[in-house]
Design a protein around this motif. Sequence first.
Motif, PDB file in Angstrom:
ATOM      1  N   VAL A 299       0.858  -1.189   0.000  1.00 61.70           N
ATOM      2  CA  VAL A 299       0.000   0.000   0.000  1.00 61.70           C
ATOM      3  C   VAL A 299       0.893   1.237   0.000  1.00 61.70           C
ATOM      4  O   VAL A 299       2.033   1.179   0.468  1.00 61.70           O
ATOM      5  CB  VAL A 299      -0.951   0.066   1.232  1.00 61.70           C
ATOM      6  N   ASN A 300       0.388   2.335  -0.551  1.00 64.64           N
ATOM      7  CA  ASN A 300       1.176   3.563  -0.531  1.00 64.64           C
ATOM      8  C   ASN A 300       0.751   4.423   0.654  1.00 64.64           C
ATOM      9  O   ASN A 300      -0.028   3.993   1.500  1.00 64.64           O
ATOM     10  CB  ASN A 300       1.043   4.312  -1.863  1.00 64.64           C
ATOM     11  N   ARG A 301       1.247   5.639   0.681  1.00 66.08           N
ATOM     12  CA  ARG A 301       0.971   6.478   1.844  1.00 66.08           C
ATOM     13  C   ARG A 301      -0.524   6.695   2.040  1.00 66.08           C
ATOM     14  O   ARG A 301      -1.050   6.598   3.133  1.00 66.08           O
ATOM     15  CB  ARG A 301       1.671   7.833   1.686  1.00 66.08           C
ATOM     16  N   ARG A 302      -1.204   6.934   0.917  1.00 69.71           N
ATOM     17  CA  ARG A 302      -2.640   7.198   0.994  1.00 69.71           C
ATOM     18  C   ARG A 302      -3.400   5.982   1.525  1.00 69.71           C
ATOM     19  O   ARG A 302      -4.247   6.083   2.407  1.00 69.71           O
ATOM     20  CB  ARG A 302      -3.148   7.568  -0.393  1.00 69.71           C
ATOM     21  N   GLY A 303      -3.040   4.803   0.962  1.00 69.25           N
ATOM     22  CA  GLY A 303      -3.684   3.564   1.411  1.00 69.25           C
ATOM     23  C   GLY A 303      -3.385   3.305   2.865  1.00 69.25           C
ATOM     24  O   GLY A 303      -4.259   2.890   3.638  1.00 69.25           O
ATOM     25  N   PHE A 304      -2.148   3.587   3.246  1.00 67.28           N
ATOM     26  CA  PHE A 304      -1.740   3.367   4.636  1.00 67.28           C
ATOM     27  C   PHE A 304      -2.556   4.258   5.567  1.00 67.28           C
ATOM     28  O   PHE A 304      -3.078   3.814   6.581  1.00 67.28           O
ATOM     29  CB  PHE A 304      -0.244   3.679   4.781  1.00 67.28           C
ATOM     30  N   ASN A 305      -2.664   5.537   5.195  1.00 62.24           N
ATOM     31  CA  ASN A 305      -3.401   6.472   6.054  1.00 62.24           C
ATOM     32  C   ASN A 305      -4.818   5.999   6.307  1.00 62.24           C
ATOM     33  O   ASN A 305      -5.337   6.098   7.413  1.00 62.24           O
ATOM     34  CB  ASN A 305      -3.420   7.862   5.418  1.00 62.24           C
ATOM     35  N   GLN A 306      -5.428   5.477   5.250  1.00 61.53           N
ATOM     36  CA  GLN A 306      -6.813   5.010   5.392  1.00 61.53           C
ATOM     37  C   GLN A 306      -6.880   3.826   6.362  1.00 61.53           C
ATOM     38  O   GLN A 306      -7.690   3.815   7.288  1.00 61.53           O
ATOM     39  CB  GLN A 306      -7.316   4.598   4.017  1.00 61.53           C
ATOM     40  N   LEU A 307      -5.983   2.846   6.151  1.00 60.66           N
ATOM     41  CA  LEU A 307      -5.988   1.669   7.022  1.00 60.66           C
ATOM     42  C   LEU A 307      -5.623   2.045   8.459  1.00 60.66           C
ATOM     43  O   LEU A 307      -6.188   1.530   9.413  1.00 60.66           O
ATOM     44  CB  LEU A 307      -4.984   0.642   6.494  1.00 60.66           C
TER      45      LEU A 307
END
Length: 718
Positions: A299-307
Amino acid sequence: MEWLGLPFITGLPDSGQVILSCTHNPFLVLLAYVVACVGSFAMLDMAERVDHAQKAQSQRLWRLTGTACLAGGIWAMHFIGMLAFQAPVEVHYALPITLASLMIALLASWLVMLTLSQAQQTLWCYVKASVCIGLGIAAMHYVGMGAMRSEAAAYFEPTLFTLSVLIAMLAGLAALLIARQLRGGMGLPHQLKKYTASLVLGAGLFSMHFTGMAAFNLVLPAGSVLTPPGENDHLQLGLTLAVMTLLIIGSSISAALADKKLQHKEHDLQRVNALLSQLDQARMSLQQVAHYDALTSLVNRRGFNQLFAEKLSEKTKEGGMLAVVFLDIDHFKRINDSLGHDAGDELLKVLASHIKSSVRSHEDVVARFGGDEFCILIGLQDREEARQMAQRIMMKMKEPIELAGRRMVMTTSIGISLFPEDGSTCEELLKNADLALYQSKGNGRNGLNFFSANLKTRATLELQLEEELRHALRENIGLMLYYQPIFDLKTGLVSKLEALVRWQHPVHGLVPPSEFIPLAEESGLILPLGHWVMETALRQQARWRQDPQFARLSLAINVSARQFLQDDFVAQVLALVRQTGANPAQIKLELTESLLLDNVDSVIATMRALKAHGLGFSLDDFGTGYSSLSYLKRLPLDQIKIDQGFVRDVLLDASDAAIARSIIALAGSLGLSVIAEGVETTAHHQFLLAHGCQAFQGYLFGRPLTLEDFESRVRQGV
Ligand code: C2E
Ligand code: CA
Ligand code: CA
């Protein structure tokens, strides 16, 4: 001879009387034609329905409806045609036989529908089927005729009889071919074709009937007296039958129409559904692109932030610990620079899989934030778990990797923050893990650190200091240069100086460069700061040129790697030399080995360009960096400075002594002069002197002084 109760004869008798005055009620004839046409239309319509129906059950239903409509149409046409028949004798019809003729009509119609339901067939198959259908229709007709009861005998004229059977067959063939041809069409032209076809088919059936009727003759036996028919209700019966048939067929057609509309709606719905699912897929792949890193599939930063946000709110509600683990690959930039970006990408993929294999697969989130930065989110019970996992990752990362034909070992720096103790929001926890990582890097990399409160205070302090430094630079207040003398054995005098920057801070007092230079390097402030130092030092040198007491002094200026690597560095320096009027031959720029991590060729080019204008170069802090000796040979240097770290323990540590000695020897063999830094005692001085060092800088000869102090010292001749 009697057939189905109808006395019929095979030849016209010599005696007896052919009733010639038979007529037809024109209204009923027309009605018969209309009914035939409507039945044909219904058949074509139902054949289409059978084609379009997807389920076997509804196909069967439409086939049956089609059979009923066609049979109803043909039979009613026939019966109304019979009722239209007006003879001057009493005629009535036997019901059972009439019904039997209906059965035959049903059979023939069923054969039509069945043939049409089969997949595309050859013309020959259609011909065979139409022979059967024609025979069926003819049988229906003649059985129907057999239901006729009258005192006259029936005689069928053979040619017309045969013709009627042939017409029935042709009508059958036409029905099959037209229905086939109309298959799959749409729109108004198709509808018009269907109407025309119905009229033609109706005409076929109609002409079959009336050819049969033309073949039919009533013959009164000789001597019998013609009993005129009484009042009959044929017209009424015909009308009733027509209305009923038309009603039944009409409702079948309406049902077919409704079904057609429904099917269109279903098609539309299916199309909409297909579109929706396509849209869904597109959205998912967009989401994939937006939330995942293409190189490593993490996951990238955006995906990480969501999770992260999801996990954090879950833990906040239910309780529990989370660890944010920040990872940075040590000296990754060197791989990219030396082996190229493809090799760098390859390495990142391997490292990403190493990290993934060291965590618990589903619960932990592993993300790549870009470059060589990775972040892991783990749910845990206590902080030791985080340490163990981080150590496991560090061990795994140290496994040798084969890349571009080389075997290399990478190390990692790690920073960890914990929820709930180090923060309650995603931003806070990420920032604190980053601070801990920064600390690990500052401690010489290849290590791990947990976030602690004093890290934060330090970070806040640094941030504030950075702001104040920016202000100091902008307003040009508080920054100054100190000058440290360098003693030259050849002249026996102080013939060189090193300019060292200082910052007079309004609160913290005099801040040494070790505290703000790294900060300036981080923030980019080193560029304006370096420019300021260069300008101030050059201006001072230009002033000293005018003063005989100072004119011989040459000045060393420290240049940081970032400053030196600017594209316009040469232009900047030359412009400043011109503006200030300094003598470039009396200027030495001090560079450090960290420069050589980057493109050596461009470093050499910059040095050559400046050397062409008379400037000289020193390699500062020699021995502490990584540079290879082969580079040293290539660089257009003038002197090397032995780092004070080796000088300090030169009398106590044998290896330091060996290094100092070999640097002096190396410089000698390369034709470079050597300056020893950090000479604090006469013992240092004696040792270095004994081994051939010619220039010394250190507290023994003088500390860095303010301009005024330095000038007054020189004036006093000390
Ligand atoms: P450096 O270039 O190696 O400078 C020599 C440092 O050693 C100076 O520290 C100086 O005060 C100190 N020193 C000199 N003699 C002795 C001695 O006998 N004993 C001990 N213990 N120390 C001695 P300073 O001025 O604090 O500067 C530290 C470093 O900051 C410099 O190391 C240099 O790397 C950097 N720096 C200083 N001024 C500038 C500048 O204008 N631009 C850049 N880019 N860096 C600078
Ligand atoms: Ca220096
Ligand atoms: Ca130095």
